[in-house]
Design an enzyme around this catalytic site. Structure first.
Site, PDB file in Angstrom:
ATOM      1  N   GLY A 164       7.712   4.635   7.488  1.00 17.40           N
ATOM      2  CA  GLY A 164       7.486   4.696   8.936  1.00 17.40           C
ATOM      3  C   GLY A 164       6.840   3.413   9.443  1.00 17.40           C
ATOM      4  O   GLY A 164       5.976   2.850   8.772  1.00 17.40           O
TER       5      GLY A 164
ATOM      6  N   ARG B  70      14.335   4.059   5.261  1.00 15.67           N
ATOM      7  CA  ARG B  70      14.050   4.854   4.070  1.00 15.67           C
ATOM      8  C   ARG B  70      15.341   4.892   3.267  1.00 15.67           C
ATOM      9  O   ARG B  70      16.426   4.934   3.830  1.00 15.67           O
ATOM     10  CB  ARG B  70      13.581   6.253   4.455  1.00 15.67           C
ATOM     11  CG  ARG B  70      12.219   6.235   5.151  1.00 15.67           C
ATOM     12  CD  ARG B  70      11.628   7.621   5.268  1.00 15.67           C
ATOM     13  NE  ARG B  70      10.230   7.571   5.677  1.00 15.67           N
ATOM     14  CZ  ARG B  70       9.806   7.817   6.918  1.00 15.67           C
ATOM     15  NH1 ARG B  70      10.671   8.132   7.856  1.00 15.67           N
ATOM     16  NH2 ARG B  70       8.526   7.754   7.206  1.00 15.67           N
TER      17      ARG B  70
ATOM     18  N   ASP C 128       2.474   5.088   0.757  1.00 15.17           N
ATOM     19  CA  ASP C 128       2.431   5.541  -0.627  1.00 15.17           C
ATOM     20  C   ASP C 128       3.815   5.545  -1.302  1.00 15.17           C
ATOM     21  O   ASP C 128       3.979   5.050  -2.422  1.00 15.17           O
ATOM     22  CB  ASP C 128       1.809   6.955  -0.566  1.00 15.17           C
ATOM     23  CG  ASP C 128       1.907   7.675  -1.859  1.00 15.17           C
ATOM     24  OD1 ASP C 128       1.457   7.096  -2.851  1.00 15.17           O
ATOM     25  OD2 ASP C 128       2.439   8.801  -1.881  1.00 15.17           O
TER      26      ASP C 128
ATOM     27  N   THR D 161       0.574   2.347   7.479  1.00 11.33           N
ATOM     28  CA  THR D 161       1.040   3.657   7.950  1.00 11.33           C
ATOM     29  C   THR D 161      -0.009   4.221   8.889  1.00 11.33           C
ATOM     30  O   THR D 161      -1.214   4.128   8.597  1.00 11.33           O
ATOM     31  CB  THR D 161       1.307   4.663   6.808  1.00 11.33           C
ATOM     32  OG1 THR D 161       1.383   5.988   7.367  1.00 11.33           O
ATOM     33  CG2 THR D 161       0.229   4.661   5.743  1.00 11.33           C
TER      34      THR D 161
ATOM     35  N   ASP E 242      -0.767   7.143   9.294  1.00 12.13           N
ATOM     36  CA  ASP E 242      -1.415   8.337   8.730  1.00 12.13           C
ATOM     37  C   ASP E 242      -2.741   8.039   8.028  1.00 12.13           C
ATOM     38  O   ASP E 242      -3.544   8.933   7.827  1.00 12.13           O
ATOM     39  CB  ASP E 242      -0.490   9.011   7.709  1.00 12.13           C
ATOM     40  CG  ASP E 242       0.744   9.619   8.361  1.00 12.13           C
ATOM     41  OD1 ASP E 242       0.789   9.663   9.600  1.00 12.13           O
ATOM     42  OD2 ASP E 242       1.640  10.055   7.622  1.00 12.13           O
TER      43      ASP E 242
ATOM     44  N   ASP F 172      -3.186   7.615   4.936  1.00 14.97           N
ATOM     45  CA  ASP F 172      -3.235   8.605   3.846  1.00 14.97           C
ATOM     46  C   ASP F 172      -3.021   7.986   2.463  1.00 14.97           C
ATOM     47  O   ASP F 172      -2.563   8.657   1.547  1.00 14.97           O
ATOM     48  CB  ASP F 172      -2.169   9.688   4.090  1.00 14.97           C
ATOM     49  CG  ASP F 172      -0.761   9.130   4.114  1.00 14.97           C
ATOM     50  OD1 ASP F 172      -0.596   7.895   4.162  1.00 14.97           O
ATOM     51  OD2 ASP F 172       0.190   9.931   4.071  1.00 14.97           O
TER      52      ASP F 172
ATOM     53  N   ARG G 137       1.547  13.701   8.262  1.00 16.14           N
ATOM     54  CA  ARG G 137       2.341  14.629   7.452  1.00 16.14           C
ATOM     55  C   ARG G 137       1.489  15.468   6.518  1.00 16.14           C
ATOM     56  O   ARG G 137       1.575  16.680   6.497  1.00 16.14           O
ATOM     57  CB  ARG G 137       3.360  13.832   6.623  1.00 16.14           C
ATOM     58  CG  ARG G 137       4.685  13.715   7.272  1.00 16.14           C
ATOM     59  CD  ARG G 137       5.634  12.990   6.381  1.00 16.14           C
ATOM     60  NE  ARG G 137       5.138  11.649   6.043  1.00 16.14           N
ATOM     61  CZ  ARG G 137       5.871  10.716   5.486  1.00 16.14           C
ATOM     62  NH1 ARG G 137       7.122  10.957   5.211  1.00 16.14           N
ATOM     63  NH2 ARG G 137       5.383   9.523   5.206  1.00 16.14           N
TER      64      ARG G 137
HETATM   65  P1  ADP Z   1       5.909   5.588   3.067  1.00 17.44           P
HETATM   66  O1  ADP Z   1       6.007   4.309   2.331  1.00 17.44           O
HETATM   67  O2  ADP Z   1       5.481   5.402   4.486  1.00 17.44           O
HETATM   68  O3  ADP Z   1       5.110   6.623   2.311  1.00 17.44           O
HETATM   69  P2  ADP Z   1       8.342   6.971   2.251  1.00 17.44           P
HETATM   70  O4  ADP Z   1       7.614   7.974   1.426  1.00 17.44           O
HETATM   71  O5  ADP Z   1       9.443   7.465   3.124  1.00 17.44           O
HETATM   72  O6  ADP Z   1       7.383   6.162   3.223  1.00 17.44           O
HETATM   73  O7  ADP Z   1       8.909   5.855   1.256  1.00 17.44           O
HETATM   74  C1  ADP Z   1       9.620   4.738   1.744  1.00 17.44           C
HETATM   75  C2  ADP Z   1      10.702   4.374   0.767  1.00 17.44           C
HETATM   76  O8  ADP Z   1      10.098   3.993  -0.489  1.00 17.44           O
HETATM   77  C3  ADP Z   1      11.665   5.488   0.389  1.00 17.44           C
HETATM   78  O9  ADP Z   1      12.691   5.663   1.330  1.00 17.44           O
HETATM   79  C4  ADP Z   1      12.211   4.985  -0.932  1.00 17.44           C
HETATM   80  O10 ADP Z   1      13.227   4.030  -0.745  1.00 17.44           O
HETATM   81  C5  ADP Z   1      10.978   4.303  -1.549  1.00 17.44           C
HETATM   82  N1  ADP Z   1      10.342   5.244  -2.483  1.00 17.44           N
HETATM   83  C6  ADP Z   1       9.602   6.331  -2.194  1.00 17.44           C
HETATM   84  N2  ADP Z   1       9.230   6.990  -3.310  1.00 17.44           N
HETATM   85  C7  ADP Z   1       9.764   6.311  -4.344  1.00 17.44           C
HETATM   86  C8  ADP Z   1       9.757   6.476  -5.765  1.00 17.44           C
HETATM   87  N3  ADP Z   1       9.142   7.493  -6.360  1.00 17.44           N
HETATM   88  N4  ADP Z   1      10.439   5.561  -6.518  1.00 17.44           N
HETATM   89  C9  ADP Z   1      11.073   4.524  -5.942  1.00 17.44           C
HETATM   90  N5  ADP Z   1      11.118   4.323  -4.612  1.00 17.44           N
HETATM   91  C10 ADP Z   1      10.481   5.186  -3.814  1.00 17.44           C
HETATM   92  O1  F6P Z   2       4.115   8.549   7.910  1.00 14.94           O
HETATM   93  C1  F6P Z   2       4.089   8.210   9.258  1.00 14.94           C
HETATM   94  C2  F6P Z   2       4.724   9.298  10.089  1.00 14.94           C
HETATM   95  O2  F6P Z   2       4.687   8.902  11.438  1.00 14.94           O
HETATM   96  C3  F6P Z   2       4.127  10.686   9.926  1.00 14.94           C
HETATM   97  O3  F6P Z   2       2.926  10.866  10.642  1.00 14.94           O
HETATM   98  C4  F6P Z   2       5.253  11.537  10.433  1.00 14.94           C
HETATM   99  O4  F6P Z   2       5.197  12.847   9.947  1.00 14.94           O
HETATM  100  C5  F6P Z   2       6.453  10.820   9.875  1.00 14.94           C
HETATM  101  O5  F6P Z   2       6.084   9.466   9.728  1.00 14.94           O
HETATM  102  C6  F6P Z   2       7.681  10.931  10.738  1.00 14.94           C
HETATM  103  O6  F6P Z   2       8.706  10.273  10.083  1.00 14.94           O
HETATM  104  P1  F6P Z   2      10.140   9.945  10.715  1.00 14.94           P
HETATM  105  O7  F6P Z   2      10.054   8.562  11.259  1.00 14.94           O
HETATM  106  O8  F6P Z   2      11.071  10.016   9.562  1.00 14.94           O
HETATM  107  O9  F6P Z   2      10.413  10.963  11.759  1.00 14.94           O
END
Ligand code: ADP
Ligand code: F6P
Length: 319
Positions: free
Chosen positions: A11, A72, A103, A125, A127, A129, A171
């Site tokens: 995000g 993503r 994360d 982010t 969040d 978090d 989230r």
């Molecule tokens: P954020 O980084 O904000 O937590 P996401 O959890 O959506 O957002 O992760 C962003 C991108 O990072 C995912 O779409 C994916 O491409 C990559 N990613 C997430 N988890 C993993 C994982 N366990 N191994 C490899 N790539 C990952």
């Molecule tokens: O992680 C940031 C965040 O804005 C969360 O607070 C929210 O739940 C999520 O992303 C929304 O994600 P998307 O952009 O996929 O709707």
């Protein structure tokens, strides 16, 4: 380290552009060729690189979103996807990668490092978090946006003697709800880290009414339940007039606060310096107002915690 690339992932968050600016300018200042990757890991797998010069990051420090775009990608979670990404990086001759994200993004960055590609992360982010760091870029702006919105909602809630339920983002974490709720003087703050009790929420509204306060503000983190669930419960138990406001993506946009620009600038420059010093597999973090370096494994395996003393204080102030 001759060539460094930077990408934003997950995000978006206000302040990401300030980080991109700092990364690019610090790199060029240190004599490094700088590249941007468009659309996060998705663009990395397809080789969507752009050369970044000093002017490419001009006029962006005040802008929300990310000029590099973000995405993503499920494919990147597979080893095949990660190998594709490394092949693209090697083809352009990139020596190190900086990932701005949350994360999930760091789990991906950790995999690139363990497969031999030097990567450093910067927490971004709204969040807030991410384990191992007190702060992630975008949180301060998001909280300020939420507080400004709730202040406005309070005006009309007062005039109409209504109970307003404001659903905020987060989230799995209640940081936005807690900070926005505390700073906007909410009667109740509902977060995933603490159990909540319907009767206590109702009691707080009724206590206010007993001293002549006919409007109420309740802030709920989206990770707990929908604002409308709380609204139905209050209507059923009290018959009061309620309104539900979902702040949604409002919280993710807008010009970053000075704090997000300052943190973004410092963390961005630090990430470049780390790669130059041959340090990798780590996230730049903040602890006790000092920049620190956290291994990706720790940022992924540990659980982000919330300061429960702030939660308890908010409760004791909204009596
Ligand atoms: P954020 O980084 O904000 O937590 P996401 O959890 O959506 O957002 O992760 C962003 C991108 O990072 C995912 O779409 C994916 O491409 C990559 N990613 C997430 N988890 C993993 C994982 N366990 N191994 C490899 N790539 C990952
Ligand atoms: O992680 C940031 C965040 O804005 C969360 O607070 C929210 O739940 C999520 O992303 C929304 O994600 P998307 O952009 O996929 O709707």
């Amino acid at each position: 380290m001759k060539k460094i690339a930077v990408l934003t992932s997950g995000g978006d968050a206000p302040g990401m552009n300030a980080v991109i600016r700092a990364v690019v300018r610090r790199g060029i200042f240190k004599g490094i060729d700088m590249y941007g990757v468009r659309n996060g890991y998705k663009g990395l797998m397809s080789g969507d690189f752009i050369k970044m010069d000093l002017g490419s990051v001009g006029d962006i420090i005040h802008r929300g979103g990310t000029i590099l775009r973000t995405a993503r990608s499920e494919r990147f979670k597979t080893e095949e996807g990660q190998q594709m990404a490394i092949a693209q990086l090697r083809e352009v001759g990139i020596d190190g990668l900086i990932v701005i994200g949350g994360d999930g993004s760091f789990q991906g960055a950790g995999k690139l490092t363990s497969q031999g590609f030097p990567t450093v992360g910067i927490p971004g982010t709204i969040d807030n978090d991410i384990a191992g760091t007190d702060y992630s870029i975008g949180f301060d702006t998001a909280v300020n946006t939420a507080v400004e919105a709730i202040d406005k909602i309070r005006d009309t809630a007062f005039s109409h003697e209504r109970t307003s339920i404001i659903e905020v983002m987060g989230r799995n974490a209640g940081d936005i709800a807690l900070w926005a709720g505390m700073c906007a003087g909410a009667e109740s703050i509902i977060i995933p880290e603490a159990d909540y009790d319907d009767d206590e929420i109702v009691k707080r509204i009724q206590q206010g009414q007993e001293r002549g306060k006919m409007h109420s503000i309740i802030v709920v983190a989206e990770g707990v339940c929908k604002g409308s669930d709380i609204s139905v419960m209050i209507k059923e138990k009290t018959g009061l007039e309620t309104r539900v406001i979902v702040l949604g993506y409002l919280q993710r946009g807008g010009s970053p606060t000075s704090y997000d620009r300052m943190m973004g600038s410092q963390m961005g420059a630090e990430a470049v310096d780390l790669l130059i010093e041959d340090k990798k597999g780590i996230m730049v973090g903040l602890k006790n107002n000092q920049l620190i370096h956290v291994p990706f494994e720790d940022a992924s395996k540990d659980k982000h915690t919330i300061d429960m003393s702030v939660y308890n204080l908010a409760k004791s102030l909204s009596i």
